[in-house]
Design a protein around this motif. Structure first.
Motif, short mmCIF file in Angstrom:
data_model
loop_
_atom_site.label_atom_id
_atom_site.label_comp_id
_atom_site.label_asym_id
_atom_site.label_seq_id
_atom_site.Cartn_x
_atom_site.Cartn_y
_atom_site.Cartn_z
N ILE A 2 1.38 -2.04 7.84
CA ILE A 2 1.01 -1.17 6.72
C ILE A 2 0.26 -1.96 5.65
CG2 ILE A 2 1.99 0.16 4.79
CD1 ILE A 2 4.04 1.27 6.72
N VAL A 3 0.71 -3.17 5.38
CA VAL A 3 0.00 -4.01 4.41
C VAL A 3 -1.41 -4.34 4.92
CG1 VAL A 3 -0.04 -6.31 3.36
CG2 VAL A 3 2.08 -4.98 3.38
N LYS A 4 -1.49 -4.64 6.19
CA LYS A 4 -2.80 -4.95 6.78
C LYS A 4 -3.75 -3.76 6.69
CE LYS A 4 -4.86 -6.36 11.20
NZ LYS A 4 -4.56 -6.69 12.63
N THR A 5 -3.22 -2.56 6.82
CA THR A 5 -4.05 -1.35 6.83
C THR A 5 -4.43 -0.90 5.42
OG1 THR A 5 -2.95 -0.62 8.87
CG2 THR A 5 -4.17 1.05 7.61
N TYR A 6 -3.50 -0.99 4.47
CA TYR A 6 -3.71 -0.35 3.17
C TYR A 6 -3.92 -1.33 2.00
CZ TYR A 6 -2.19 3.94 5.46
OH TYR A 6 -2.08 5.02 6.30
N ALA A 7 -3.56 -2.59 2.15
CA ALA A 7 -3.69 -3.53 1.02
C ALA A 7 -5.12 -4.01 0.86
CB ALA A 7 -2.76 -4.72 1.22
N LYS A 8 -5.52 -4.24 -0.35
CA LYS A 8 -6.85 -4.76 -0.62
C LYS A 8 -6.90 -6.26 -0.34
CE LYS A 8 -7.83 -1.26 -4.14
NZ LYS A 8 -8.13 -1.01 -5.59
N ASN A 9 -5.86 -6.97 -0.77
CA ASN A 9 -5.79 -8.41 -0.57
C ASN A 9 -5.06 -8.67 0.76
OD1 ASN A 9 -5.56 -11.14 -0.65
ND2 ASN A 9 -4.43 -11.24 -2.59
N LYS A 10 -5.75 -9.28 1.71
CA LYS A 10 -5.17 -9.49 3.04
C LYS A 10 -4.47 -10.84 3.16
CE LYS A 10 -7.24 -5.64 4.25
NZ LYS A 10 -6.50 -4.38 4.45
N THR A 60 1.41 -14.07 1.08
CA THR A 60 2.62 -14.67 1.65
C THR A 60 3.57 -13.55 2.07
OG1 THR A 60 3.79 -14.72 -0.47
CG2 THR A 60 2.37 -16.63 0.07
N TRP A 61 4.61 -13.93 2.84
CA TRP A 61 5.56 -12.91 3.30
C TRP A 61 6.23 -12.20 2.13
CZ3 TRP A 61 6.83 -9.41 6.38
CH2 TRP A 61 8.14 -8.92 6.50
N ASP A 62 6.63 -12.94 1.11
CA ASP A 62 7.26 -12.31 -0.05
C ASP A 62 6.30 -11.36 -0.75
OD1 ASP A 62 9.63 -13.58 0.41
OD2 ASP A 62 9.24 -15.23 -0.99
#
Length: 590
Positions: free
Chosen positions: A53-61, A64-66
């Motif tokens: 989901i982070v890979k799909t929707y986040a602007k900054n790729k 870190t895991w946290d």
């Protein structure tokens, strides 16, 4: 003993405890399911969901895991009304894994009544629907128009027996408790309810126990034991480790701690216990009906032998002064029977009644000539074979009328069906069991005599009793012949075993399947327990689960059709007692 052997022994011990509770009528274990239960069905793990989901929707790729965790929660908050759309592809799965099937069987059989789950997916409900009627279980979703104080009442209701409580929401209901503040604690009333249930004996499967709301409900001073099932052993700093240390507990991890593996082994061991108890009971020893050789075939020698048996019974039980033989073109055994039997009754008059036509349109075309309405005769109606008794009923009605109901009448039949015997005992036909004299009983809708094949004129149904199950073979009459239905809308597997001449299968048994066999060739040997018989093409036999058995091809290559009923693991659901190919301790892959 290796670690995996110790783990399997623990599962055996759990199976014994659960089975004894079931027998004694005590409340079964509580079950708590976590996300690990659905991974083998194709659902993504929590870590995979966050990353995708982070890979799909986040602007900054480049996070870190946290930071990815923080971004994941931010995305969910931003698109809260569309969470179900975002999550769907990660929770839909590829299909039900075997673990859900084995779990559903255990629920159906009463080994679990209350299941708590933190999963959003509907996999358990989908699987359970194949084993339990939808009215047989209730799904309670936290946050779905139900007051918290009502949950306790629903859980205490006796019906439906099975309740599934989804503590963190549900995909289809579009309810999600995901964020840390949402899983930090349950509402006070719900937490109190869960503490009471978690105080009982509880099995926790596929749950890392990282959710604070769940951990708070596991009280250290409770008397109930905890069985913690997870591939990974909890570390000393894990919250679940602290909870376990204060209560009686067992940890099953590694390969045995995987969802599918655990429920396969648990279901397998419980079924073994049930089978051992069943076969200790005298009923278990009687359930297998070993077929005679060529159960639907009678040669000339056997026919004469059956005639002698019938004659002796008639003389001992009735001594008629008139025998009326049924002549029926559909069952052309009357003339042959007349010819063979009249030699045994020198001082008895012989007569005949002719009945023609197919099912529903049968009528008398020639009436008996020696029935006297002014005398009290002892009349025997004689037929070569009877499946349903309908033809005999037509003859009986006519003869009673012709004799003004003054005659004493009994029925003699060379071969009768098991179905006819049962109908006569229940009073469902025009003559009772005490009025019936016969030589042989069959449970097939057809029989080969020296004078030809004889078939039932209508549809037929034959029952085979397994252990807790009954299987029906339908014989459907058609203008061009007939159709035999061995399985209809059933969960089953179908195979043909081909054995070369002189070869045989291992002496084996299965725990999770009943097997129905039909030889496709003649001279097939079958060993059931310690007894060996030869069966012929077209015979039918059910081998219930837990029964030691094997097949032989004596003279030539032999084939056997197998219809296996039940959900089973082809590789693992086999035990071999003897095998000429040295496979006794090997699985079903060889």
């Amino acid at each position: 003993m290796t670690n995996i052997e110790r783990q399997r022994q623990e599962i055996k011990n759990l199976a014994k405890l659960m089975h004894e509770r079931r027998k004694s009528g005590e409340e079964p274990y509580i079950l708590l399911l976590g996300a690990g239960a659905s991974i083998s069905s194709g659902c993504s793990s929590n870590k995979q969901i966050i990353k995708e989901i982070v890979k799909t929707y986040a602007k900054n790729k480049n996070l870190t895991w946290d930071d990815e965790i923080d971004e994941f929660y931010r995305i969910l908050e931003q698109y809260r009304s569309d969470i179900h759309i975002i999550m769907d592809k990660y929770l839909e799965g590829r299909g039900l894994s075997p673990g859900y099937v084995y779990l559903s069987k255990l629920i159906r059989d009463g080994y679990f009544n209350i299941i708590f789950s933190t999963n959003f997916d509907p996999l358990l409900e989908d699987s359970l629907g194949d084993f339990v009627k939808t009215t047989g279980f209730k799904v309670i979703i936290r946050g779905e128009k139900i007051e918290t104080n009502c949950i306790e009442d629903i859980l205490e209701f006796k019906t439906p027996r099975v309740k599934i409580v989804k503590l963190h929401g549900d995909l289809n209901a579009r309810i999600f408790y995901i964020k840390p503040e949402e899983t930090a604690s349950f509402p006070e009333n719900l937490e109190s309810i869960l503490k009471n249930y978690f105080d009982h004996n509880i099995i926790i499967v596929g749950h890392r126990m990282a959710d604070l709301d769940i951990i708070k409900c596991i009280r250290s001073n409770a008397s109930g034991s905890i069985w913690y099932i997870n591939p990974t052993v909890p570390l000393s700093h894990d919250l679940i480790k602290q909870a376990l240390s204060a209560r009686s507990h067992t940890i099953i991890s590694g390969e045995c701690g995987k969802f599918d593996e655990f429920f396969f082994n648990l279901d397998y061991e419980i079924n073994k216990l049930k089978l051992e108890e069943f076969y200790k009971d005298s009923k278990g020893k009687k359930i297998i009906e070993t077929p005679e050789r060529g159960d639907n075939y009678i040669n000339s020698t056997n026919t004469l032998y059956l005639i002698e048996i019938l004659v002796d019974k008639i003389k001992n039980e009735f001594s008629p002064n008139l025998i009326v033989v049924i002549r029926d073109p559909e069952v052309p055994g009357g003339p042959a029977l007349w010819k063979n039997i009249k030699n045994y009754f020198d001082n008895v008059e012989m007569d005949e009644i002719k009945i023609e036509g197919r099912k529903g349109k049968r009528k008398i075309t020639k009436s008996p000539e020696k029935i006297r309405n002014n005398q009290r005769q002892r009349i025997l109606i004689l037929d070569s074979i009877s499946f349903s008794g309908k033809t005999i009923e037509i003859a009986l009605k006519k003869i009673k009328k012709m004799s003004n109901n003054r005659a004493e009448i009994k029925v003699g039949v060379l071969v009768v069906s098991k179905r006819l015997i049962e109908m006569s005992e229940r009073g469902e036909i025009g003559f009772g069991y005490n009025d019936l004299i016969y030589s042989k009983v069959i449970d097939r809708p057809e029989m080969f005599f020296p004078w030809g094949w004889i078939q039932a004129t209508g549809d037929w149904e034959r029952s085979f009793k397994g252990i807790g199950n009954e299987y029906k073979v339908k014989w459907i009459k058609r203008p061009w012949g007939y159709t035999e239905v061995f399985a209809e809308n059933e969960r089953c597997s179908i195979k043909i075993h081909t054995m070369e001449a002189g070869e045989c299968l291992s002496l084996q048994r299965h725990i999770n399947r009943d097997e129905f066999y039909i030889p496709l060739d003649n001279d097939i040997g079958v060993q059931i327990g310690e007894k060996v018989v030869v069966i012929e093409k077209g015979d039918q036999i059910l081998i219930p689960r837990g029964t030691w058995h094997r097949f032989y091809a004596y003279k030539e290559r032999g084939r056997v059709l197998e219809v296996a009923f039940g959900w089973y693991d082809q590789v693992r659901d086999i035990e071999r007692l003897e095998d000429k190919y040295d496979r006794v301790n090997r699985d079903g892959s060889v």
